[in-house]
Design an enzyme around this catalytic site. Structure first.
Site, PDB file in Angstrom:
ATOM      1  N   MET A  35       0.840  -1.196   0.000  1.00 45.79           N
ATOM      2  CA  MET A  35       0.000   0.000   0.000  1.00 45.79           C
ATOM      3  C   MET A  35       0.883   1.257   0.000  1.00 45.79           C
ATOM      4  O   MET A  35       0.413   2.357   0.331  1.00 45.79           O
ATOM      5  CB  MET A  35      -0.935  -0.011   1.208  1.00 45.79           C
ATOM      6  CG  MET A  35      -1.902  -1.197   1.147  1.00 45.79           C
ATOM      7  SD  MET A  35      -3.390  -0.968   2.088  1.00 45.79           S
ATOM      8  CE  MET A  35      -2.736  -0.765   3.721  1.00 45.79           C
ATOM      9  N   GLU A  40      11.984  -0.276   4.817  1.00 44.67           N
ATOM     10  CA  GLU A  40      12.911  -1.390   4.661  1.00 44.67           C
ATOM     11  C   GLU A  40      12.196  -2.757   4.675  1.00 44.67           C
ATOM     12  O   GLU A  40      12.657  -3.702   4.039  1.00 44.67           O
ATOM     13  CB  GLU A  40      13.963  -1.272   5.772  1.00 44.67           C
ATOM     14  CG  GLU A  40      15.055  -2.304   5.774  1.00 44.67           C
ATOM     15  CD  GLU A  40      15.775  -2.463   4.430  1.00 44.67           C
ATOM     16  OE1 GLU A  40      15.960  -1.458   3.723  1.00 44.67           O
ATOM     17  OE2 GLU A  40      16.136  -3.609   4.112  1.00 44.67           O
ATOM     18  N   HIS A  42       9.278  -3.472   3.299  1.00 42.94           N
ATOM     19  CA  HIS A  42       8.842  -3.709   1.912  1.00 42.94           C
ATOM     20  C   HIS A  42      10.048  -4.056   1.030  1.00 42.94           C
ATOM     21  O   HIS A  42       9.972  -4.951   0.184  1.00 42.94           O
ATOM     22  CB  HIS A  42       8.181  -2.454   1.335  1.00 42.94           C
ATOM     23  CG  HIS A  42       6.932  -2.009   2.048  1.00 42.94           C
ATOM     24  ND1 HIS A  42       6.861  -0.846   2.764  1.00 42.94           N
ATOM     25  CD2 HIS A  42       5.702  -2.576   2.137  1.00 42.94           C
ATOM     26  CE1 HIS A  42       5.643  -0.699   3.258  1.00 42.94           C
ATOM     27  NE2 HIS A  42       4.914  -1.734   2.905  1.00 42.94           N
ATOM     28  N   GLN A  66     -10.428  -2.641   2.092  1.00 41.65           N
ATOM     29  CA  GLN A  66      -9.933  -3.300   3.293  1.00 41.65           C
ATOM     30  C   GLN A  66      -9.862  -2.373   4.498  1.00 41.65           C
ATOM     31  O   GLN A  66      -9.374  -2.749   5.551  1.00 41.65           O
ATOM     32  CB  GLN A  66      -8.586  -3.975   3.040  1.00 41.65           C
ATOM     33  CG  GLN A  66      -7.400  -3.043   2.883  1.00 41.65           C
ATOM     34  CD  GLN A  66      -6.174  -3.813   2.425  1.00 41.65           C
ATOM     35  OE1 GLN A  66      -6.126  -4.338   1.325  1.00 41.65           O
ATOM     36  NE2 GLN A  66      -5.181  -3.903   3.285  1.00 41.65           N
ATOM     37  N   GLY A 152       4.797 -10.320   3.920  1.00 41.69           N
ATOM     38  CA  GLY A 152       5.549 -10.247   5.178  1.00 41.69           C
ATOM     39  C   GLY A 152       4.833 -10.981   6.304  1.00 41.69           C
ATOM     40  O   GLY A 152       3.608 -10.896   6.427  1.00 41.69           O
ATOM     41  N   GLN A 158      -2.881 -12.291   7.579  1.00 42.02           N
ATOM     42  CA  GLN A 158      -3.059 -12.015   6.148  1.00 42.02           C
ATOM     43  C   GLN A 158      -2.417 -13.122   5.305  1.00 42.02           C
ATOM     44  O   GLN A 158      -2.981 -13.561   4.292  1.00 42.02           O
ATOM     45  CB  GLN A 158      -2.428 -10.659   5.819  1.00 42.02           C
ATOM     46  CG  GLN A 158      -2.359 -10.340   4.350  1.00 42.02           C
ATOM     47  CD  GLN A 158      -1.938  -8.897   4.119  1.00 42.02           C
ATOM     48  OE1 GLN A 158      -2.756  -7.992   4.204  1.00 42.02           O
ATOM     49  NE2 GLN A 158      -0.667  -8.674   3.840  1.00 42.02           N
ATOM     50  N   SER A 191       4.263   1.311   7.788  1.00 44.17           N
ATOM     51  CA  SER A 191       3.943   2.630   7.227  1.00 44.17           C
ATOM     52  C   SER A 191       3.215   3.477   8.263  1.00 44.17           C
ATOM     53  O   SER A 191       3.275   4.706   8.234  1.00 44.17           O
ATOM     54  CB  SER A 191       3.059   2.464   5.996  1.00 44.17           C
ATOM     55  OG  SER A 191       3.651   1.560   5.093  1.00 44.17           O
ATOM     56  N   ARG A 192       2.523   2.825   9.189  1.00 44.22           N
ATOM     57  CA  ARG A 192       1.767   3.561  10.208  1.00 44.22           C
ATOM     58  C   ARG A 192       2.675   4.199  11.255  1.00 44.22           C
ATOM     59  O   ARG A 192       2.239   5.122  11.956  1.00 44.22           O
ATOM     60  CB  ARG A 192       0.773   2.647  10.911  1.00 44.22           C
ATOM     61  CG  ARG A 192      -0.347   2.176  10.005  1.00 44.22           C
ATOM     62  CD  ARG A 192      -1.222   1.158  10.702  1.00 44.22           C
ATOM     63  NE  ARG A 192      -2.091   0.459   9.754  1.00 44.22           N
ATOM     64  CZ  ARG A 192      -3.279   0.912   9.361  1.00 44.22           C
ATOM     65  NH1 ARG A 192      -3.744   2.018   9.851  1.00 44.22           N
ATOM     66  NH2 ARG A 192      -3.983   0.224   8.487  1.00 44.22           N
TER      67      ARG A 192
END
Ligand code: AMP
Length: 288
Positions: A35, A40, A42, A66, A152, A158, A191-192
């Site tokens: 997203m 790092e 990703h 989602q 990941g 997921q 990312s959060r």
């Protein structure tokens, strides 16, 4: 030094024009769905894809289906230019960035819903989340024609949902999972994390620490429920505002475990810190 060439595709048609000849030539194609707001973690997936595949596609799509919370979707960081620069440098062949209208054109009416492994944990806390994940991942796999897709372990549930879907629908793709990359203080890269204030960021390190400590206690023979109750209290004492869940599950199929594990297990948690929801998980070594 020349910068490696990377094509940016924004439509399924544009992507297929590139990927179809690769498939005809028998090249192995890898995809890394993301997203964006890349870090790092990703890039470690991209490196794994580079090592295993002849061609690598990275997708960036902040999937509205989602997100159960509109403000969370609106606040999700979007940094396409910086992401593209990182991916070019990492030797990615195609960056695929569809918009919502390309992914879900008018009349779109299909949902992929995976039962069982999607229930509870993030599926319990975020209704509809894994329907959105399964639907978009299925579409991305079909759009990219990938042979291998990289995910990941940070998003442990997921991975189970995606593997179940791929098995159940006989999708011709191999799912590869990569370990969680962490900051120096142990916080899982996400990312959060960039939405955390400096103060909250300092407190966030408690999440992996508490999980590791709890896992150690369970392996040492402490009753899981007692160890997990203590871990919840420790998270709140460390400054977390709320704990969505903290659970022990079988690593192989996510079945909830009440007793000391005798096969590999995973301790999984989601907790809130200053309006940011962080998730993490650690392995719990079996006893005996
Ligand atoms: P996201 O952009 O957060 O949807 O993540 C895209 C992919 O990167 C997913 O397969 C994630 O599990 C993976 N990922 C996110 N954070 C990490 C991390 N810290 N280490 C390894 N993989 C990660």
């Amino acid at each position: 030094m020349t910068t490696p060439h990377m094509t940016i595709a924004r439509t399924v048609r544009g992507l297929r024009i590139i990927a179809t000849p690769w498939k005809r030539a028998g090249l192995r194609v890898g995809v890394v769905p993301t997203m964006g707001a890349l870090h790092e973690g990703h890039l470690s997936l991209v490196r794994a894809a580079r090592a295993m595949c002849d061609r690598v596609i990275v997708t960036i799509f902040v999937n509205p289906k989602q997100f159960d919370d509109a403000s969370d979707l609106a606040a999700y960081p979007r940094t396409e230019e910086a992401d593209a620069a990182l991916l070019r440098e990492a030797g990615v062949d195609v960056l695929y960035v569809p918009d919502a209208a390309e992914m879900y054109p008018p009349g779109f009416a299909t949902t992929i819903s995976v039962r069982g492994v999607s229930e509870g944990l993030c599926g319990g806390a975020r209704p509809g989340h894994f329907d959105g994940v399964a639907t978009v991942v299925c579409k991305l796999l079909m759009q990219t024609l990938a042979d291998h897709a990289f995910f990941g372990e940070k998003d442990f549930q997921q991975v189970h949902v995606v593997r179940r879907m791929v098995t159940d629908l006989n999708l011709p793709v191999d799912i590869v999972t990569c370990p969680t990359r962490r900051e120096e203080d142990g916080l899982a890269m996400s990312s959060r994390n960039r939405r955390l204030s400096a103060d909250a960021r300092a407190r966030a390190r408690a999440l992996p620490q508490v999980l590791q400590r709890c896992a150690g206690r369970i392996t040492a023979g402490e009753t899981p429920s007692a160890a997990m109750e203590q871990a919840r209290a420790d998270l709140l004492a460390a400054g977390f505002d709320a704990v969505d869940y903290l659970e022990l599950r079988a690593a192989s199929d996510l079945v909830p475990l009440m007793d000391t594990p005798t096969a590999p297990a995973r301790l999984l948690a989601a907790a809130w810190l200053d309006s940011v929801r962080l998730i993490d998980g650690v392995d719990v070594a079996p006893v005996g």
